[in-house]
Write an enzyme that holds these catalytic residues in place. Sequence first.
Site, PDB file in Angstrom:
ATOM      1  N   HIS A 130      -3.115   7.028   6.800  1.00 48.93           N
ATOM      2  CA  HIS A 130      -2.018   7.907   6.492  1.00 48.93           C
ATOM      3  C   HIS A 130      -2.714   9.220   5.970  1.00 48.93           C
ATOM      4  O   HIS A 130      -2.335  10.221   5.919  1.00 48.93           O
ATOM      5  CB  HIS A 130      -1.277   7.322   5.236  1.00 48.93           C
ATOM      6  CG  HIS A 130      -0.221   6.757   5.567  1.00 48.93           C
ATOM      7  ND1 HIS A 130       0.974   7.327   6.182  1.00 48.93           N
ATOM      8  CD2 HIS A 130       0.327   5.407   5.508  1.00 48.93           C
ATOM      9  CE1 HIS A 130       1.949   6.237   6.274  1.00 48.93           C
ATOM     10  NE2 HIS A 130       1.658   5.205   5.930  1.00 48.93           N
ATOM     11  N   GLN A 185       2.478  10.105   1.400  1.00 50.69           N
ATOM     12  CA  GLN A 185       4.075   9.241   1.732  1.00 50.69           C
ATOM     13  C   GLN A 185       4.879   9.618   0.366  1.00 50.69           C
ATOM     14  O   GLN A 185       6.118   9.468   0.350  1.00 50.69           O
ATOM     15  CB  GLN A 185       3.780   7.868   1.686  1.00 50.69           C
ATOM     16  CG  GLN A 185       3.354   7.329   3.032  1.00 50.69           C
ATOM     17  CD  GLN A 185       3.157   5.658   2.605  1.00 50.69           C
ATOM     18  OE1 GLN A 185       2.285   5.051   2.365  1.00 50.69           O
ATOM     19  NE2 GLN A 185       4.220   5.281   3.407  1.00 50.69           N
ATOM     20  N   HIS A 214      -4.414   0.848   7.374  1.00 45.52           N
ATOM     21  CA  HIS A 214      -3.140   1.308   7.693  1.00 45.52           C
ATOM     22  C   HIS A 214      -3.054   2.416   6.621  1.00 45.52           C
ATOM     23  O   HIS A 214      -2.599   3.484   6.924  1.00 45.52           O
ATOM     24  CB  HIS A 214      -2.039   0.293   7.363  1.00 45.52           C
ATOM     25  CG  HIS A 214      -0.415   0.790   7.142  1.00 45.52           C
ATOM     26  ND1 HIS A 214       0.377   0.496   8.352  1.00 45.52           N
ATOM     27  CD2 HIS A 214      -0.170   1.579   6.492  1.00 45.52           C
ATOM     28  CE1 HIS A 214       1.359   0.987   8.125  1.00 45.52           C
ATOM     29  NE2 HIS A 214       1.239   2.000   7.265  1.00 45.52           N
ATOM     30  N   GLU A 215      -3.449   2.244   5.320  1.00 52.67           N
ATOM     31  CA  GLU A 215      -3.399   3.601   4.430  1.00 52.67           C
ATOM     32  C   GLU A 215      -4.396   4.568   4.634  1.00 52.67           C
ATOM     33  O   GLU A 215      -3.923   5.943   4.351  1.00 52.67           O
ATOM     34  CB  GLU A 215      -3.688   2.894   2.931  1.00 52.67           C
ATOM     35  CG  GLU A 215      -2.532   1.761   2.523  1.00 52.67           C
ATOM     36  CD  GLU A 215      -1.097   2.201   2.617  1.00 52.67           C
ATOM     37  OE1 GLU A 215      -0.511   3.441   2.455  1.00 52.67           O
ATOM     38  OE2 GLU A 215      -0.123   1.415   3.019  1.00 52.67           O
ATOM     39  N   GLY A 247       0.958  -1.138   0.031  1.00 52.59           N
ATOM     40  CA  GLY A 247      -0.031  -0.037   0.003  1.00 52.59           C
ATOM     41  C   GLY A 247       0.792   1.102   0.038  1.00 52.59           C
ATOM     42  O   GLY A 247       2.078   1.179   0.489  1.00 52.59           O
ATOM     43  N   CYS A 252       6.033   0.000   7.517  1.00 52.44           N
ATOM     44  CA  CYS A 252       5.625   1.135   6.852  1.00 52.44           C
ATOM     45  C   CYS A 252       6.741   1.549   5.936  1.00 52.44           C
ATOM     46  O   CYS A 252       7.892   1.681   6.322  1.00 52.44           O
ATOM     47  CB  CYS A 252       5.016   2.451   7.723  1.00 52.44           C
ATOM     48  SG  CYS A 252       4.563   3.831   6.807  1.00 52.44           S
ATOM     49  N   LEU A 253       6.477   1.876   4.797  1.00 52.22           N
ATOM     50  CA  LEU A 253       7.594   2.297   3.849  1.00 52.22           C
ATOM     51  C   LEU A 253       8.191   3.670   4.338  1.00 52.22           C
ATOM     52  O   LEU A 253       9.407   4.162   4.027  1.00 52.22           O
ATOM     53  CB  LEU A 253       7.061   2.719   2.331  1.00 52.22           C
ATOM     54  CG  LEU A 253       6.482   1.248   1.760  1.00 52.22           C
ATOM     55  CD1 LEU A 253       6.032   1.394   0.465  1.00 52.22           C
ATOM     56  CD2 LEU A 253       7.709  -0.051   1.562  1.00 52.22           C
TER      57      LEU A 253
END
Length: 195
Positions: free
Chosen positions: A151, A50, A147-148, A45, A105-106
């Site tokens: 963000h 991000q 999760h996304e 995701g 997380c990226l």
Amino acid sequence: MILPIVAYGDPVLRKVGIDIDKDYPDLDILIENMKETMTNASGVGLAAPQIGKAIRLFVVNATPFSEDEELDSEERKFLATFDKVFINAKILKEEGDEWAFNEGCLSIPDIREDVFRQEKITIEYLDENFEKHTDVIKGIAARVVQHEYDHIEGILFTDKISSLKKRLIKKKLENISKGKIRADYRMKFPLLKRK
């Protein structure tokens, strides 16, 4: 085009995203770039904050989870095709028992922690063609979407862990924001000191 992923500590990760409309500049290119960036970083995701954009847009591709032998065959089959774009999403309902899953997380490389989330969500969103959907999603797919979704609400998974765990990872988080980390993908660090 592969875009740099914004690291922990950048203020954009704390902004609540704004809704967009179909006239958002080069939206189709942005979505393709986000998908390419997510795949390049081996993510499932990626949310617009991000990549430095405080808008309500995220992409999800949970197909890598379809290989997980511990999941039942029905969930693996569902995950194999779970590849979606979410625009102006709104979670209408979260229900079911909370369960722990080890999240990463990226924007926060090399940190993984167990996060508790409810097992089923009802979400309303627009797809890339601006068609409206209301979906009920459960299991791993729901977790990825939650999760996304966090963000675009300015929330990070590290906000959902205990204060003790937060203290234990504080120095690691500071190092990430300063660029003292090695990631296998392009990143943009808010506190990196240029020499």
